[in-house]
Design an enzyme around this catalytic site. Sequence first.
Site, PDB file in Angstrom:
ATOM      1  N   LYS A 112       0.728  -1.094   0.081  1.00 32.29           N
ATOM      2  CA  LYS A 112       0.161  -0.096   0.049  1.00 32.29           C
ATOM      3  C   LYS A 112       0.812   1.249   0.148  1.00 32.29           C
ATOM      4  O   LYS A 112       0.538   2.278  -0.279  1.00 32.29           O
ATOM      5  CB  LYS A 112      -1.137  -0.053   1.203  1.00 32.29           C
ATOM      6  N   LYS A 233      -3.517 -10.884  -6.570  1.00 35.79           N
ATOM      7  CA  LYS A 233      -4.760 -10.991  -6.306  1.00 35.79           C
ATOM      8  C   LYS A 233      -5.692 -10.035  -6.747  1.00 35.79           C
ATOM      9  O   LYS A 233      -5.576  -8.815  -6.927  1.00 35.79           O
ATOM     10  CB  LYS A 233      -4.520 -11.127  -4.386  1.00 35.79           C
ATOM     11  N   LYS A 236      -9.806  -4.593  -4.441  1.00 34.23           N
ATOM     12  CA  LYS A 236     -10.638  -3.486  -4.517  1.00 34.23           C
ATOM     13  C   LYS A 236      -9.988  -2.406  -5.154  1.00 34.23           C
ATOM     14  O   LYS A 236     -10.665  -1.442  -5.601  1.00 34.23           O
ATOM     15  CB  LYS A 236     -10.936  -3.073  -3.003  1.00 34.23           C
TER      16      LYS A 236
HETATM   17  P1  TYM Z   1     -10.098  -6.064   3.266  1.00 30.31           P
HETATM   18  O1  TYM Z   1     -11.234  -5.099   3.697  1.00 30.31           O
HETATM   19  O2  TYM Z   1      -8.972  -5.833   2.568  1.00 30.31           O
HETATM   20  O3  TYM Z   1     -10.631  -7.606   2.862  1.00 30.31           O
HETATM   21  C1  TYM Z   1     -11.824  -8.212   3.498  1.00 30.31           C
HETATM   22  C2  TYM Z   1     -11.607  -9.673   3.567  1.00 30.31           C
HETATM   23  O4  TYM Z   1     -11.509 -10.290   2.045  1.00 30.31           O
HETATM   24  C3  TYM Z   1     -10.661 -11.043   2.226  1.00 30.31           C
HETATM   25  N1  TYM Z   1      -9.911 -10.738   0.711  1.00 30.31           N
HETATM   26  C4  TYM Z   1      -9.712 -11.830  -0.306  1.00 30.31           C
HETATM   27  N2  TYM Z   1      -9.814 -13.176  -0.117  1.00 30.31           N
HETATM   28  C5  TYM Z   1      -9.632 -13.994  -1.175  1.00 30.31           C
HETATM   29  N3  TYM Z   1      -9.077 -13.386  -2.401  1.00 30.31           N
HETATM   30  C6  TYM Z   1      -9.064 -12.032  -2.583  1.00 30.31           C
HETATM   31  N4  TYM Z   1      -8.543 -11.735  -3.622  1.00 30.31           N
HETATM   32  C7  TYM Z   1      -9.156 -11.159  -1.441  1.00 30.31           C
HETATM   33  N5  TYM Z   1      -8.942  -9.917  -1.134  1.00 30.31           N
HETATM   34  C8  TYM Z   1      -9.632  -9.751   0.022  1.00 30.31           C
HETATM   35  C9  TYM Z   1      -9.401 -10.403   3.057  1.00 30.31           C
HETATM   36  O5  TYM Z   1      -8.411 -11.380   3.219  1.00 30.31           O
HETATM   37  C10 TYM Z   1     -10.170 -10.315   4.272  1.00 30.31           C
HETATM   38  O6  TYM Z   1     -10.731 -11.503   5.040  1.00 30.31           O
HETATM   39  N6  TYM Z   1      -7.353  -5.563   7.484  1.00 30.31           N
HETATM   40  C11 TYM Z   1      -8.585  -6.385   7.187  1.00 30.31           C
HETATM   41  C12 TYM Z   1      -9.987  -5.960   7.535  1.00 30.31           C
HETATM   42  C13 TYM Z   1      -9.797  -5.944   9.045  1.00 30.31           C
HETATM   43  C14 TYM Z   1      -9.950  -7.434   9.852  1.00 30.31           C
HETATM   44  C15 TYM Z   1      -9.826  -7.118  11.404  1.00 30.31           C
HETATM   45  C16 TYM Z   1     -10.065  -8.676   9.472  1.00 30.31           C
HETATM   46  C17 TYM Z   1      -9.839  -5.085  10.015  1.00 30.31           C
HETATM   47  N7  TYM Z   1      -9.629  -5.620  11.361  1.00 30.31           N
HETATM   48  C18 TYM Z   1     -10.023  -8.005  12.270  1.00 30.31           C
HETATM   49  C19 TYM Z   1     -10.026  -9.559  10.416  1.00 30.31           C
HETATM   50  C20 TYM Z   1     -10.085  -9.188  11.920  1.00 30.31           C
HETATM   51  C21 TYM Z   1      -8.669  -6.054   5.462  1.00 30.31           C
HETATM   52  O7  TYM Z   1      -8.290  -4.587   5.220  1.00 30.31           O
HETATM   53  O8  TYM Z   1      -9.286  -6.659   4.664  1.00 30.31           O
END
Ligand code: TYM
Length: 365
Positions: A112, A233, A236
């Site tokens: 990032k 991957k 978003k």
């Molecule tokens: P975020 O918002 O980027 O993504 C949300 C969830 O989607 C999963 N994900 C994917 N899984 C498979 N293939 C992909 N291409 C893919 N892109 C995204 C992510 O692994 C995630 O599970 N830091 C986290 C949010 C967060 C969080 C937490 C998660 C904040 N606090 C506490 C668990 C527990 C994040 O940015 O996810």
Amino acid sequence: MAKRLFSGIQPSGNLHLGNYLGAIKQWVEMQDDNEAIFCIVDLHAITVAQDPAELRRKTLEIAKIYLAAGIDPAKSTLFIQSHVSAHAELGWILNTIARMAELERMTQFKEKSSDVAKRIQQRTLAAKVLQEEVIEEDPGRRLARLQLERESLQRYASVGVGLFDYPVLMAADILLYDTNVVPVGDDQMQHVELTRTLAERFNKRFGETFVIPEGKITKEGARIMGLDDPLKKMSKSAGSVYNYIALTDDAQTVRKKIKKAVTDSGSEIVYHDEKPALKNLINIYTLLSGKTSQEIEKMYVGKGYGDFKTDLAEVIVGFLTPFQERLAAISDDTVLAVLKTGADKARALAAAKMEQVREHVGFLE
Ligand code: TYM
């Protein structure tokens, strides 16, 4: 035995099939036998600039997406991170035991922050080698190298502290609720590992306070790759809309995106590491249809990519259409009521944990 689950998604960008298949789908499956808490992490979203009105709109949309995907508020707690101030409070306390070097290693931060951090490390190393070996560098090359270094440093200097510190807030999210299991996509596993490290360090220094959580990924959904580049991957924040299928894409868009999705050389439909584009498409097919990759291979013996892609598009549309109908039927009032109940529940749990934390750290009552 029922376990406590916690997971979250940021209300930024477009939610896509990767988010659903990597995270939400397993949440829905696990909520029946576990005590689940799902969060919309708006404090995390503001680590990069957000338009306030858009952030509010996205936050509500994600809550609706959780419900439309099958998160049942009668079984699970659903809330917005900023509604429970203990997240920020515990995040601060954990900052005091987290180490710079631990956060610098986080892949997501490096990505990032446009890889600037990593490049600086490499360049510093290269500069050292140059010095040590006393290599004579041509002045033109040296000037160009120094200019690059300066630009990198300037960019690094403008990376927000919040972006750097992001995994510590995530650790706070998880540890506040005595979480046993964190169902996520593969890209978040490193953050869960850091959470474990911080929990262990805190417990050792201040006495038993936090449960040590475990991350959980699914086999096929852990890392859904970009449709335009199977080596990166699905994301978003991808530059092209042809990278992802958004959960809000209509049928025509899905068909067009799947048609344009890159494929590997050859024409057979085989599930193999050497065919990463096809493997990714078969993973999506498997997860949405319930068919195994072997069954899918058999279905397309003697057929080509064209047939496979046409069917895959319909499998995706078959999932998205009823999902989007449910999404459209959820009113703002319904979701706001769910979020309020969820926040009340989460606040009570977090308050109890914070009482312990404050006492262990040594804050006066
Ligand atoms: P975020 O918002 O980027 O993504 C949300 C969830 O989607 C999963 N994900 C994917 N899984 C498979 N293939 C992909 N291409 C893919 N892109 C995204 C992510 O692994 C995630 O599970 N830091 C986290 C949010 C967060 C969080 C937490 C998660 C904040 N606090 C506490 C668990 C527990 C994040 O940015 O996810």
